[in-house]
Motif scaffolding. Structure first.
Motif, PDB file in Angstrom:
ATOM      1  N   ASP A 163       0.820  -0.982   0.430  1.00  0.00           N
ATOM      2  CA  ASP A 163      -0.033  -0.046   0.213  1.00  0.00           C
ATOM      3  C   ASP A 163       0.797   1.331   0.099  1.00  0.00           C
ATOM      4  OD1 ASP A 163      -1.835  -1.737  -0.126  1.00  0.00           O
ATOM      5  OD2 ASP A 163      -2.223  -1.023   1.971  1.00  0.00           O
ATOM      6  N   ARG A 164       2.082   0.987   0.670  1.00  0.00           N
ATOM      7  CA  ARG A 164       2.620   2.566   0.747  1.00  0.00           C
ATOM      8  C   ARG A 164       3.449   2.228  -0.384  1.00  0.00           C
ATOM      9  NH1 ARG A 164       7.827   2.984   2.177  1.00  0.00           N
ATOM     10  NH2 ARG A 164       8.749   0.913   2.616  1.00  0.00           N
ATOM     11  N   PHE A 165       3.727   1.313  -1.422  1.00  0.00           N
ATOM     12  CA  PHE A 165       4.445   1.293  -2.810  1.00  0.00           C
ATOM     13  C   PHE A 165       3.613   2.797  -3.685  1.00  0.00           C
ATOM     14  CE2 PHE A 165       7.856  -1.961  -1.479  1.00  0.00           C
ATOM     15  CZ  PHE A 165       7.909  -1.699  -0.682  1.00  0.00           C
ATOM     16  N   ASN A 166       2.914   1.468  -3.062  1.00  0.00           N
ATOM     17  CA  ASN A 166       1.431   2.188  -4.208  1.00  0.00           C
ATOM     18  C   ASN A 166       0.662   3.122  -4.113  1.00  0.00           C
ATOM     19  OD1 ASN A 166       0.717  -0.268  -6.392  1.00  0.00           O
ATOM     20  ND2 ASN A 166      -0.049  -1.619  -4.645  1.00  0.00           N
ATOM     21  N   SER A 167       1.322   4.152  -2.777  1.00  0.00           N
ATOM     22  CA  SER A 167       0.664   5.432  -3.116  1.00  0.00           C
ATOM     23  C   SER A 167       1.613   6.119  -3.506  1.00  0.00           C
ATOM     24  CB  SER A 167       0.863   5.877  -1.779  1.00  0.00           C
ATOM     25  OG  SER A 167       1.636   5.535  -0.581  1.00  0.00           O
ATOM     26  N   LEU A 168       2.519   6.141  -3.852  1.00  0.00           N
ATOM     27  CA  LEU A 168       3.584   6.268  -5.185  1.00  0.00           C
ATOM     28  C   LEU A 168       3.805   6.235  -5.725  1.00  0.00           C
ATOM     29  CD1 LEU A 168       6.709   5.996  -2.053  1.00  0.00           C
ATOM     30  CD2 LEU A 168       4.943   7.824  -2.010  1.00  0.00           C
TER      31      LEU A 168
END
Length: 190
Positions: free
Chosen positions: A105-110
């Motif tokens: 989720d953290r990666f995908n937000s970027l």
């Protein structure tokens, strides 16, 4: 610790708990493939990538050793005669799976939203992620087959499923970080 024991010279190996099985046994194939996956994750970690990602990969590598130990312990050998657990280590549970989801989720937000499949490649670190993802899927398939033959902890299958997704998202994140080109798969029309 002596590395060679000669006990496997005739094509068998011991599971945790002492049961001997052929080296081609599905359980051995399963944790052997997890070991292969762990080695590929080491190759990703050896690249010039973000320190926080390297630390996450070390965490995952440790978890894969745990997962391998769980696979190397047949269900009937999990408990000793005195009632204690044979494998006296924390097991893969929902917390480990949740960590992978949070990282994705953290990666995908970027990252930009995906609109197509992506061709593996663009940078060595990205390619290693894709190879590790494929090996992870093979480990998952082998563990699913093993689970059909003899029940294994369901968290093993969930963890491997989530880890292969994590490796895909990590490949996209590294593509961005390393300013590599993400090539979309766009099939030609007939």
């Amino acid at each position: 610790m002596k590395i060679y024991t000669k006990t496997g010279d005739k094509g068998t190996t011991a599971l945790y708990g002492g049961t001997r099985v052929p080296k081609y046994h599905l359980r051995i194939e399963s944790y052997g493939t997890v070991d292969e996956l762990n080695s590929y994750i080491g190759l990703i970690r050896d690249q010039e990538i973000d320190t926080q990602i390297k630390e996450s990969l070390i965490k995952i590598q440790n978890e894969l050793f745990t997962l391998g130990a769980m696979l190397a312990t047949p269900q009937e050998k999990e408990t000793l005669k005195n009632g204690k657990e044979r494998l006296n280590i924390p097991k893969i549970d929902s917390e480990y799976i949740q960590y992978l989801e949070e990282e994705m989720d953290r990666f995908n937000s970027l990252l930009p939203a995906m609109s197509h499949f992506i061709l593996p490649g663009g940078h060595t670190a990205v390619s290693f992620c894709h190879v590790a993802r494929c090996v992870c899927r093979r480990a998952e398939r082998l563990c699913a087959a093993l689970n059909d033959e003899e029940s294994i902890n369901e968290n093993i299958l969930m963890y491997l499923n989530r880890l292969s997704d994590y490796l895909f998202v990590l490949a996209r994140k590294l593509t961005k970080d390393l300013q590599a080109n993400e090539v979309k798969w766009i099939p030609k029309k007939l």
